[in-house]
Design a protein around this motif. Structure first.
Motif, short mmCIF file in Angstrom:
data_model
loop_
_atom_site.label_atom_id
_atom_site.label_comp_id
_atom_site.label_asym_id
_atom_site.label_seq_id
_atom_site.Cartn_x
_atom_site.Cartn_y
_atom_site.Cartn_z
N LEU A 1 0.84 -1.21 0.00
CA LEU A 1 0.00 0.00 0.00
C LEU A 1 0.87 1.26 0.00
O LEU A 1 0.70 2.16 -0.83
N GLN B 1 3.89 -10.56 -5.26
CA GLN B 1 3.03 -9.89 -6.25
C GLN B 1 3.85 -9.45 -7.45
O GLN B 1 5.03 -9.11 -7.31
N VAL C 1 13.67 -10.36 1.72
CA VAL C 1 14.56 -9.76 2.72
C VAL C 1 15.01 -10.76 3.78
O VAL C 1 15.92 -10.47 4.56
N VAL D 1 10.67 -11.96 8.54
CA VAL D 1 10.60 -10.82 7.61
C VAL D 1 10.73 -9.50 8.36
O VAL D 1 11.56 -8.65 8.04
N LEU E 1 10.21 2.01 8.14
CA LEU E 1 8.80 2.18 8.52
C LEU E 1 8.48 1.40 9.79
O LEU E 1 8.67 0.18 9.84
N SER F 1 0.51 5.40 11.54
CA SER F 1 -0.70 4.77 12.08
C SER F 1 -1.48 4.13 10.93
O SER F 1 -0.91 3.89 9.86
N1 LIG Z 1 -0.82 -0.24 6.55
C1 LIG Z 1 -0.92 0.32 7.76
O1 LIG Z 1 -2.04 0.68 8.21
C2 LIG Z 1 0.33 0.57 8.58
C3 LIG Z 1 0.22 1.15 9.86
C4 LIG Z 1 1.37 1.38 10.61
C5 LIG Z 1 2.60 1.04 10.09
N2 LIG Z 1 2.71 0.48 8.86
C6 LIG Z 1 4.03 0.10 8.35
O2 LIG Z 1 4.17 0.56 7.02
C7 LIG Z 1 4.92 -0.38 6.26
C8 LIG Z 1 4.20 -0.66 4.95
O3 LIG Z 1 2.89 -1.13 5.20
P1 LIG Z 1 1.91 -1.49 3.98
O4 LIG Z 1 0.53 -1.46 4.52
O5 LIG Z 1 2.28 -0.69 2.79
O6 LIG Z 1 2.31 -3.02 3.71
P2 LIG Z 1 1.62 -4.06 2.72
O7 LIG Z 1 0.64 -3.38 1.84
O8 LIG Z 1 1.14 -5.23 3.52
O9 LIG Z 1 2.85 -4.54 1.83
C9 LIG Z 1 3.90 -5.29 2.41
C10 LIG Z 1 5.05 -5.31 1.44
O10 LIG Z 1 6.11 -6.11 1.99
C11 LIG Z 1 6.57 -6.99 0.97
N3 LIG Z 1 7.14 -8.19 1.59
C12 LIG Z 1 6.52 -9.07 2.39
N4 LIG Z 1 7.36 -10.07 2.73
C13 LIG Z 1 8.54 -9.80 2.13
C14 LIG Z 1 9.81 -10.44 2.09
N5 LIG Z 1 10.03 -11.61 2.74
N6 LIG Z 1 10.81 -9.89 1.37
C15 LIG Z 1 10.59 -8.72 0.70
N7 LIG Z 1 9.41 -8.05 0.66
C16 LIG Z 1 8.40 -8.60 1.39
C17 LIG Z 1 5.34 -7.31 0.14
O11 LIG Z 1 5.76 -7.78 -1.13
P3 LIG Z 1 4.78 -8.77 -2.00
O12 LIG Z 1 3.37 -8.31 -1.72
O13 LIG Z 1 5.23 -8.54 -3.42
O14 LIG Z 1 5.02 -10.14 -1.51
C18 LIG Z 1 4.69 -5.93 0.08
O15 LIG Z 1 5.27 -5.15 -0.94
C19 LIG Z 1 5.15 -1.60 7.16
O16 LIG Z 1 6.48 -1.60 7.60
C20 LIG Z 1 4.18 -1.41 8.32
O17 LIG Z 1 4.69 -1.90 9.54
C21 LIG Z 1 1.59 0.24 8.10
#
Ligand SMILES: NC(=O)c1ccc[n+]([C@@H]2O[C@H](COP(=O)([O-])OP(=O)(O)OC[C@H]3O[C@@H](n4cnc5c(N)ncnc54)[C@H](OP(=O)(O)O)[C@@H]3O)[C@@H](O)[C@H]2O)c1
Length: 284
Positions: free
Chosen positions: A11, A34, A49, A82, A104, A154
């Motif tokens: 996202l 993906q 990673v 991860v 992040l 958040s």
């Molecule tokens: N979304 C929220 O509401 C929220 C809130 C607070 C903090 N955060 C932080 O923001 C960051 C991004 O969140 P997001 O919502 O954008 O995440 P997301 O949509 O769930 O995407 C996760 C990403 O991590 C990649 N990934 C997963 N396993 C992996 C691995 N083993 N090696 C390399 N890449 C890997 C996925 O790649 P594929 O899909 O290609 O496998 C995807 O691109 C995170 O660190 C999270 O802790 C998010």
């Protein structure tokens, strides 16, 4: 500036890809399960990673000036490999490459017992497996990398109807999914494209340490969900609510983040979700 983005298919990763042309970066993005988006301005690399030698090989090939590390998993067997070990690998590779690291992090690394918002200087106090993995990852980044910022954000959302927070709230309000949103869980939701702009600024910034980058209004999960339901044409009154305090599973209730430092350090603005969503509702 050459920027390496982990989690380019996520996202936040997608929002950063949209924002990259404004910054004129040479952008390298990673994906895993993906397929990569077709983006003329980014070069894609498949990366897991969890594999330190693959991380090192990618850094040797790309030689980035800065890294935005978003890749993570929130649960399951891959959580620690991860979210914690993968962050360790990226941190050490970035340090060796002399690349600034924007890592992040999350608001749920607090116990949630506070009345009022947490500041950057409050000690981490996680009570969930995810919170512990993110807290340990953040601590490692800050201890090991001399030029790193750990960005705690958040709930991230977009205004698109397929946004995952909106889908969840709409499914609950329409009775398609069972469950409820908590009226006593407090968060500072942030529009994902506004966070991407703030991260873009941080890439070339001198700020080091923890920085909260989140909306400047505190909302309950239920109020936030009701606003999303209203935005997308549903009935907010139909959204079921419940109290986190009444559940048997331990969850942090108040994860409100103080954002005074963000406002002092960054030109970018991350608005509160109530302001953003009420304005979007008025326009529909
Ligand atoms: N979304 C929220 O509401 C929220 C809130 C607070 C903090 N955060 C932080 O923001 C960051 C991004 O969140 P997001 O919502 O954008 O995440 P997301 O949509 O769930 O995407 C996760 C990403 O991590 C990649 N990934 C997963 N396993 C992996 C691995 N083993 N090696 C390399 N890449 C890997 C996925 O790649 P594929 O899909 O290609 O496998 C995807 O691109 C995170 O660190 C999270 O802790 C998010």
């Amino acid at each position: 500036m050459k920027v390496l983005l982990t989690g380019g298919t996520g996202l936040l990763g997608r929002a950063l890809l949209d924002h990259a042309p404004d910054r004129r970066w040479t952008l390298h993005a990673t994906h895993l399960s993906q397929p990569p988006a077709s983006t003329p301005h980014a070069q894609w690399h498949r990366l897991d990673v969890r594999d330190p030698s693959a991380v090192d090989a990618l850094f040797a090939a790309v030689r980035p000036d800065a890294v935005i590390h978003t890749a993570y998993r929130m649960g399951g067997d891959a959580l620690v490999p991860v979210t914690l070990d993968g962050t360790r690998h990226v941190t050490l590779a970035a340090k060796r490459a002399g690349a600034r690291l924007v890592h992040l992090s999350t608001d749920v690394l607090f116990d949630g017992l506070r009345v009022g918002p947490y500041t950057e200087d409050d000690p981490r106090s996680p009570i969930t497996d995810y919170g512990r993995a993110k807290a340990d990852a953040e601590a490692f980044v800050l201890a090991e990398h001399p030029d790193a910022v750990a960005v705690r954000t958040s709930l991230l959302y977009s205004l698109a109807p397929d946004d995952r927070q909106a889908r969840l709230a709409l499914d609950l309000a329409r009775g398609v999914a069972r469950g409820a949103l908590f009226t006593d869980e407090l968060r500072c939701p942030a529009r994902v494209d506004e966070v991407a702009v703030a991260l873009g600024e941080l890439v070339a910034h001198t700020y080091r340490g923890v920085l909260h980058v989140a909306g400047d209004e505190t909302l309950s999960r239920h109020t936030f969900g009701a606003l999303l339901v209203a935005l997308h044409g549903g009935d907010p009154a139909a959204l079921p609510g419940a109290r986190s305090a009444d559940q048997t599973t331990l969850r942090p209730r108040n994860c409100a983040l103080a954002v005074d430092r963000m406002k002092a350090v960054l030109a970018a603005r991350v608005r509160g979700a109530e302001t953003v969503l009420r304005e979007a509702i008025r326009r529909t």
